[in-house]
Design an enzyme around this catalytic site. Structure first.
Site, PDB file in Angstrom:
ATOM      1  N   SER A  15      17.260   9.146  -0.442  1.00 40.24           N
ATOM      2  CA  SER A  15      18.513   8.316   0.143  1.00 40.24           C
ATOM      3  C   SER A  15      19.438   8.034  -0.864  1.00 40.24           C
ATOM      4  O   SER A  15      20.795   7.662  -0.533  1.00 40.24           O
ATOM      5  CB  SER A  15      17.830   7.140   0.577  1.00 40.24           C
ATOM      6  OG  SER A  15      17.403   6.358  -0.310  1.00 40.24           O
ATOM      7  N   ARG A  16      19.211   8.137  -2.178  1.00 43.72           N
ATOM      8  CA  ARG A  16      20.394   7.637  -3.092  1.00 43.72           C
ATOM      9  C   ARG A  16      20.452   8.546  -4.274  1.00 43.72           C
ATOM     10  O   ARG A  16      19.307   9.389  -4.420  1.00 43.72           O
ATOM     11  CB  ARG A  16      20.157   6.143  -3.599  1.00 43.72           C
ATOM     12  CG  ARG A  16      20.301   5.241  -2.394  1.00 43.72           C
ATOM     13  CD  ARG A  16      20.121   3.971  -2.836  1.00 43.72           C
ATOM     14  NE  ARG A  16      18.986   3.289  -3.390  1.00 43.72           N
ATOM     15  CZ  ARG A  16      18.624   2.865  -4.416  1.00 43.72           C
ATOM     16  NH1 ARG A  16      19.505   2.896  -5.433  1.00 43.72           N
ATOM     17  NH2 ARG A  16      17.151   2.300  -4.638  1.00 43.72           N
ATOM     18  N   VAL A  65       5.749   6.089  -1.366  1.00 45.90           N
ATOM     19  CA  VAL A  65       5.057   7.050  -1.929  1.00 45.90           C
ATOM     20  C   VAL A  65       3.681   6.703  -2.681  1.00 45.90           C
ATOM     21  O   VAL A  65       2.970   7.445  -2.994  1.00 45.90           O
ATOM     22  CB  VAL A  65       5.991   8.005  -2.935  1.00 45.90           C
ATOM     23  CG1 VAL A  65       7.251   8.636  -2.321  1.00 45.90           C
ATOM     24  CG2 VAL A  65       6.399   6.950  -4.302  1.00 45.90           C
ATOM     25  N   SER A 143      11.997  12.664 -17.048  1.00 44.92           N
ATOM     26  CA  SER A 143      13.159  12.170 -17.679  1.00 44.92           C
ATOM     27  C   SER A 143      13.180  12.696 -19.047  1.00 44.92           C
ATOM     28  O   SER A 143      11.974  12.742 -19.659  1.00 44.92           O
ATOM     29  CB  SER A 143      13.305  10.630 -17.688  1.00 44.92           C
ATOM     30  OG  SER A 143      13.848  10.123 -18.576  1.00 44.92           O
ATOM     31  N   ASN A 150      11.858   5.933 -25.924  1.00 45.11           N
ATOM     32  CA  ASN A 150      13.021   5.310 -26.106  1.00 45.11           C
ATOM     33  C   ASN A 150      12.815   3.665 -26.096  1.00 45.11           C
ATOM     34  O   ASN A 150      11.761   3.231 -25.666  1.00 45.11           O
ATOM     35  CB  ASN A 150      14.230   5.274 -24.828  1.00 45.11           C
ATOM     36  CG  ASN A 150      15.325   4.975 -25.085  1.00 45.11           C
ATOM     37  OD1 ASN A 150      15.718   4.865 -26.317  1.00 45.11           O
ATOM     38  ND2 ASN A 150      16.112   4.700 -23.967  1.00 45.11           N
ATOM     39  N   TYR A 156       7.937   3.059 -18.853  1.00 43.91           N
ATOM     40  CA  TYR A 156       8.809   4.141 -18.043  1.00 43.91           C
ATOM     41  C   TYR A 156       8.540   5.572 -18.569  1.00 43.91           C
ATOM     42  O   TYR A 156       8.283   6.591 -18.036  1.00 43.91           O
ATOM     43  CB  TYR A 156      10.324   3.895 -17.918  1.00 43.91           C
ATOM     44  CG  TYR A 156      11.274   4.681 -17.345  1.00 43.91           C
ATOM     45  CD1 TYR A 156      11.171   4.879 -15.783  1.00 43.91           C
ATOM     46  CD2 TYR A 156      12.080   5.539 -17.947  1.00 43.91           C
ATOM     47  CE1 TYR A 156      11.833   5.919 -15.278  1.00 43.91           C
ATOM     48  CE2 TYR A 156      12.780   6.633 -17.232  1.00 43.91           C
ATOM     49  CZ  TYR A 156      12.958   6.490 -16.077  1.00 43.91           C
ATOM     50  OH  TYR A 156      13.536   7.466 -15.303  1.00 43.91           O
ATOM     51  N   ALA A 157       8.707   5.682 -19.832  1.00 44.02           N
ATOM     52  CA  ALA A 157       8.556   6.739 -20.680  1.00 44.02           C
ATOM     53  C   ALA A 157       7.254   7.471 -20.711  1.00 44.02           C
ATOM     54  O   ALA A 157       7.018   8.649 -20.248  1.00 44.02           O
ATOM     55  CB  ALA A 157       8.949   6.584 -21.920  1.00 44.02           C
ATOM     56  N   ILE A 189      22.252   9.944 -16.411  1.00 45.30           N
ATOM     57  CA  ILE A 189      22.932  10.365 -15.284  1.00 45.30           C
ATOM     58  C   ILE A 189      23.474   9.163 -14.312  1.00 45.30           C
ATOM     59  O   ILE A 189      22.712   8.117 -14.337  1.00 45.30           O
ATOM     60  CB  ILE A 189      21.725  11.079 -14.076  1.00 45.30           C
ATOM     61  CG1 ILE A 189      21.024  12.179 -14.990  1.00 45.30           C
ATOM     62  CG2 ILE A 189      22.447  11.652 -12.903  1.00 45.30           C
ATOM     63  CD1 ILE A 189      21.967  13.185 -15.456  1.00 45.30           C
TER      64      ILE A 189
HETATM   65  P1  NAP Z   1      17.923   5.565  -7.782  1.00 43.39           P
HETATM   66  O1  NAP Z   1      19.505   5.563  -7.690  1.00 43.39           O
HETATM   67  O2  NAP Z   1      17.556   4.046  -8.415  1.00 43.39           O
HETATM   68  O3  NAP Z   1      17.313   6.026  -6.570  1.00 43.39           O
HETATM   69  C1  NAP Z   1      15.858   6.044  -6.485  1.00 43.39           C
HETATM   70  C2  NAP Z   1      15.405   6.483  -5.119  1.00 43.39           C
HETATM   71  O4  NAP Z   1      13.856   6.297  -5.031  1.00 43.39           O
HETATM   72  C3  NAP Z   1      15.835   5.706  -3.935  1.00 43.39           C
HETATM   73  O5  NAP Z   1      16.060   6.619  -2.956  1.00 43.39           O
HETATM   74  C4  NAP Z   1      14.408   4.899  -3.308  1.00 43.39           C
HETATM   75  O6  NAP Z   1      14.609   4.539  -2.294  1.00 43.39           O
HETATM   76  C5  NAP Z   1      13.577   5.624  -3.823  1.00 43.39           C
HETATM   77  N1  NAP Z   1      12.173   4.916  -4.126  1.00 43.39           N
HETATM   78  C6  NAP Z   1      11.870   3.962  -4.921  1.00 43.39           C
HETATM   79  N2  NAP Z   1      10.569   3.525  -4.598  1.00 43.39           N
HETATM   80  C7  NAP Z   1      10.063   4.222  -3.642  1.00 43.39           C
HETATM   81  C8  NAP Z   1       8.682   4.280  -3.104  1.00 43.39           C
HETATM   82  N3  NAP Z   1       7.738   3.475  -3.416  1.00 43.39           N
HETATM   83  N4  NAP Z   1       8.495   5.215  -2.093  1.00 43.39           N
HETATM   84  C9  NAP Z   1       9.605   6.102  -1.675  1.00 43.39           C
HETATM   85  N5  NAP Z   1      10.781   6.094  -2.501  1.00 43.39           N
HETATM   86  C10 NAP Z   1      11.096   5.162  -3.330  1.00 43.39           C
HETATM   87  O7  NAP Z   1      17.399   6.526  -8.829  1.00 43.39           O
HETATM   88  P2  NAP Z   1      17.798   7.612  -9.594  1.00 43.39           P
HETATM   89  O8  NAP Z   1      18.691   7.280 -10.870  1.00 43.39           O
HETATM   90  O9  NAP Z   1      18.641   8.680  -8.435  1.00 43.39           O
HETATM   91  O10 NAP Z   1      16.509   8.637 -10.123  1.00 43.39           O
HETATM   92  C11 NAP Z   1      15.765   9.508  -9.500  1.00 43.39           C
HETATM   93  C12 NAP Z   1      14.704   9.933 -10.123  1.00 43.39           C
HETATM   94  O11 NAP Z   1      15.264  10.497 -11.657  1.00 43.39           O
HETATM   95  C13 NAP Z   1      13.794   8.778 -10.705  1.00 43.39           C
HETATM   96  O12 NAP Z   1      12.659   9.383 -10.528  1.00 43.39           O
HETATM   97  C14 NAP Z   1      14.186   8.528 -12.158  1.00 43.39           C
HETATM   98  O13 NAP Z   1      13.221   8.060 -12.962  1.00 43.39           O
HETATM   99  C15 NAP Z   1      14.687   9.774 -12.619  1.00 43.39           C
HETATM  100  N6  NAP Z   1      15.611   9.938 -13.665  1.00 43.39           N
HETATM  101  C16 NAP Z   1      16.818   9.392 -13.586  1.00 43.39           C
HETATM  102  C17 NAP Z   1      17.848   9.276 -14.604  1.00 43.39           C
HETATM  103  C18 NAP Z   1      19.165   8.736 -14.661  1.00 43.39           C
HETATM  104  O14 NAP Z   1      19.643   8.398 -15.548  1.00 43.39           O
HETATM  105  N7  NAP Z   1      19.537   8.032 -13.344  1.00 43.39           N
HETATM  106  C19 NAP Z   1      17.492  10.083 -15.719  1.00 43.39           C
HETATM  107  C20 NAP Z   1      16.281  10.705 -15.982  1.00 43.39           C
HETATM  108  C21 NAP Z   1      15.415  10.523 -14.866  1.00 43.39           C
HETATM  109  P3  NAP Z   1      15.049   3.104  -1.425  1.00 43.39           P
HETATM  110  O15 NAP Z   1      16.630   3.261  -1.649  1.00 43.39           O
HETATM  111  O16 NAP Z   1      14.595   2.843  -0.229  1.00 43.39           O
HETATM  112  O17 NAP Z   1      14.573   1.732  -2.399  1.00 43.39           O
END
Ligand code: NAP
Length: 248
Positions: A15-16, A65, A143, A150, A156-157, A189
């Site tokens: 979704s996001r 999930v 990640s 980190n 988280y790591a 990101i």
């Molecule tokens: P985000 O903007 O916080 O979005 C998180 C997404 O996960 C949302 O769609 C949220 O849904 C969903 N979610 C959370 N808990 C859930 C659950 N129990 N069941 C189903 N959906 C769930 O995160 P993002 O930054 O895009 O990150 C996405 C992935 O990339 C994550 O696994 C994160 O660890 C990884 N990542 C991110 C970065 C970064 O710098 N941003 C770097 C490395 C890895 P709702 O909106 O409905 O809560």
């Protein structure tokens, strides 16, 4: 190249942020995308509308999930209605940062439940269908810190390192069934998850990034699209780093 015509993809946390960009990339190549979310219905609807306005096909699907019964029920429902599941992207994730001495049991439990067990339950439900189809693509979103560690991110790591182990084990377990399982490991990101970080912390991460900037969700989505494509048929058990050179 990278056509997804006729395919069905499930993107958790679609979704996001990164998940939304992945949904848009897969839909732009012709996939019917199931946009999973857990709480933010408005964001999921917006993702679906953005895809539809570009001529693509998508639908929202709410489930947690971390709840194995809910995952089974949702994937079964999806399969009954759409008749197939070609691609699973385990993107849903949370980060609860704290120095070790401040880590609380509930933070460990929540992080593990969503980041690790969530991916495992989704793999279990999806791979069962993919085995029957004798083909499938799983992409897990790890990640950079799963490989580097980190400060303030021990939980988280560890969860993201676990995802790499899960990826490698399942890659070996299901290669003979025509199913590939890979990871992407993004660096910093620009999403809601990192918007909350103090500017100082972000500056320090960018200073360690040879390309000198944060990445965009679309740049991660391009790597996911590749791993989800037919063209990546000889790639399995790998970690594709999308981190601006932060870890090489
Ligand atoms: P985000 O903007 O916080 O979005 C998180 C997404 O996960 C949302 O769609 C949220 O849904 C969903 N979610 C959370 N808990 C859930 C659950 N129990 N069941 C189903 N959906 C769930 O995160 P993002 O930054 O895009 O990150 C996405 C992935 O990339 C994550 O696994 C994160 O660890 C990884 N990542 C991110 C970065 C970064 O710098 N941003 C770097 C490395 C890895 P709702 O909106 O409905 O809560």
């Amino acid at each position: 190249m990278f056509s997804m015509d006729g395919k069905v993809a499930l993107v958790t946390g679609g979704s996001r942020g990164i998940g939304r960009a992945v949904c848009e990339a897969l839909a732009a190549r012709g996939a019917h995308v199931v946009v999973n979310y857990v709480s933010d219905e408005r964001a999921a609807t917006e993702t679906v509308e953005r895809i539809a306005s570009g001529g693509g096909r998508a639908e929202p699907m709410r489930f947690d999930v971390g709840d194995p019964d809910a995952v089974e029920e949702a994937v079964t429902r999806l399969h009954q209605r759409l008749g197939r599941l070609d691609v699973l992207v385990n993107n849903a994730g949370i980060a609860r940062d704290a120095l070790l001495l401040r880590v609380r049991p509930e933070d460990v439990a929540a992080t593990w439940r969503i980041n690790v067990q969530g991916a495992l339950w989704c793999c279990k439900a999806a791979i069962r269908l993919m085995i029957r189809a004798r083909r499938g693509r799983v992409v897990n979103v790890s990640s950079v810190v799963g490989e580097t560690g980190n400060v303030g991110q021990s939980v988280y790591a560890a969860s993201k390192a676990a995802l790499i182990g899960l990826t490698k084990a399942l890659a070996r377990e299901y290669a003979s069934r025509g199913i590939t399982v890979n990871c992407v490991a993004p660096g910093l990101i620009e999403t809601d998850m990192t918007a909350a970080l103090p500017e100082e912390a972000k500056g320090a991460m960018i200073a360690q990034t040879p390309l000198g900037r944060a990445g965009k969700p679309e740049e991660v989505a391009a790597a996911v699209l590749f791993l989800a494509s037919d063209e990546a048929g000889y790639v399995t058990g790998q970690v594709l780093r999308v981190n601006g050179g932060m870890y090489v």
